[in-house]
Scaffold this active site. Structure first.
Site, mmCIF file in Angstrom:
data_model
loop_
_atom_site.group_PDB
_atom_site.id
_atom_site.type_symbol
_atom_site.label_atom_id
_atom_site.label_comp_id
_atom_site.label_asym_id
_atom_site.label_seq_id
_atom_site.Cartn_x
_atom_site.Cartn_y
_atom_site.Cartn_z
ATOM 1 N N CYS A 29 0.938 -1.240 -0.038
ATOM 2 C CA CYS A 29 -0.075 0.081 0.067
ATOM 3 C C CYS A 29 0.873 1.165 0.023
ATOM 4 O O CYS A 29 1.899 1.204 0.579
ATOM 5 C CB CYS A 29 -1.099 -0.081 1.387
ATOM 6 S SG CYS A 29 -2.192 -1.067 1.051
ATOM 7 N N CYS A 57 -3.249 -0.366 -3.301
ATOM 8 C CA CYS A 57 -4.012 0.010 -2.217
ATOM 9 C C CYS A 57 -3.561 1.525 -1.472
ATOM 10 O O CYS A 57 -2.232 1.808 -1.548
ATOM 11 C CB CYS A 57 -4.113 -1.112 -1.186
ATOM 12 S SG CYS A 57 -2.543 -1.648 -0.844
#
Ligand code: AVW
Length: 262
Positions: free
Chosen positions: A81, A162
């Protein structure tokens, strides 16, 4: 009687398959594993095999994203992420930037993108093997072997991204900040998952010597903001993000924009 050499006519507008394609791809595969051991063991000959399955004995203007599905699966990778860095019209600068810092990853720094970056390939209808003479150019036909590959690779990258997803854009280029047909607009923004992506953060970078044609408050950016928000994604924008400007300053230390410490 004079003999003559028959020069094969180019069927497509683009260059043919890159010479030594198989060795390059298999070499890059082992190279990537040695650079980034975290990716684990990948089966490099299987990668080549899945590429041939996708394009051999097929019309190179009739290769779909679906044809590359298996290849995509074998090369799948988890993207941490906040690390994804997308781009449009900043091909050179964005890759200089990810070489300078390991904080971000472009598609071309992922396994799949690294393997195929800068290469050309296409098969031939009926017979197995690659066409080393010519391949369809980027825009020659809509389902060509290169475009479909980069579309599915970009889709997988966007889909698995993400946290904060960053995007490097060119504030000095003429026209729209991201072309209507760009992969960023047509593939990546629509494929991001609003449940996983907390924010799409645009960096609008001007050439250090170029004009400031677009910035966060330009119409073109507001339009892109709207497009991003229509896909239920949060938006933010930064003009001339400092770490990138620092990289531009390496080559232009005397430019006034580089003098902020004095
Ligand atoms: P781009 P994208 N003829 O800078 O958003 C030949 O607009 O599309 O950015 N080559 C072309 C053509 C064309 N008409 N159009 C595009 N290209 C090639 C995946 C050319 O090599 C990454 F993750 C150009 O440098 C980025 O976020 C490149 O496509 C996103 O896609 C990019 O065109 C960048 O694609």
């Amino acid at each position: 009687a004079g003999s003559f050499i028959k020069v094969p006519k180019k069927k497509y507008k683009g260059p043919g398959t890159t010479a030594n394609l198989k060795s390059i791809i298999i070499g890059r595969c082992y190279h990537y594993m040695s650079l980034y051991p975290a990716i684990g063991m990948k089966d490099c000959s299987r990668i080549w095999q899945e590429l041939t399955e996708a394009v051999f004995r097929k019309d190179p203007c009739n290769i779909t994203e679906e044809d590359y599905k298996k290849l995509g699966e074998v090369a799948a990778q988890t993207i941490p992420c906040d690390k994804s860095l997308l781009w449009s019209r900043t091909n050179q600068l964005v890759h200089r930037y990810t070489k300078a810092t390991e904080d971000f990853m472009t598609l071309e720094d992922t396994f799949l993108g690294f393997l195929f970056n800068g290469l050309t390939w296409c098969g031939k209808p009926v017979t197995p093997g690659m066409n080393y003479n010519s391949c369809p150019a980027w825009n020659e036909c809509s389902n060509n072997s290169l475009l479909s590959f980069w579309k599915i690779a970009s889709a997988m990258f966007a889909q698995t991204s993400c946290g904060i997803v960053n995007v490097m854009l060119n504030g000095s280029a003429d026209g729209a900040i991201a072309r209507k047909e760009s992969i960023l607009r047509t593939v990546e923004i629509p494929r991001m998952n609003p449940d996983k992506v907390s924010e799409v953060r645009l960096w609008v970078i001007d050439d250090i010597h170029g004009q400031d044609k677009n910035s966060c408050n330009s119409e073109s950016l507001l339009e892109l903001q709207q497009y991003i928000e229509e896909h239920n994604l949060n938006y933010s924008c930064i003009d001339n993000y400092k770490p990138v400007q620092a990289l531009q300053c390496v080559e232009n230390p005397d430019h006034h924009a580089c003098n902020q410490c004095s």
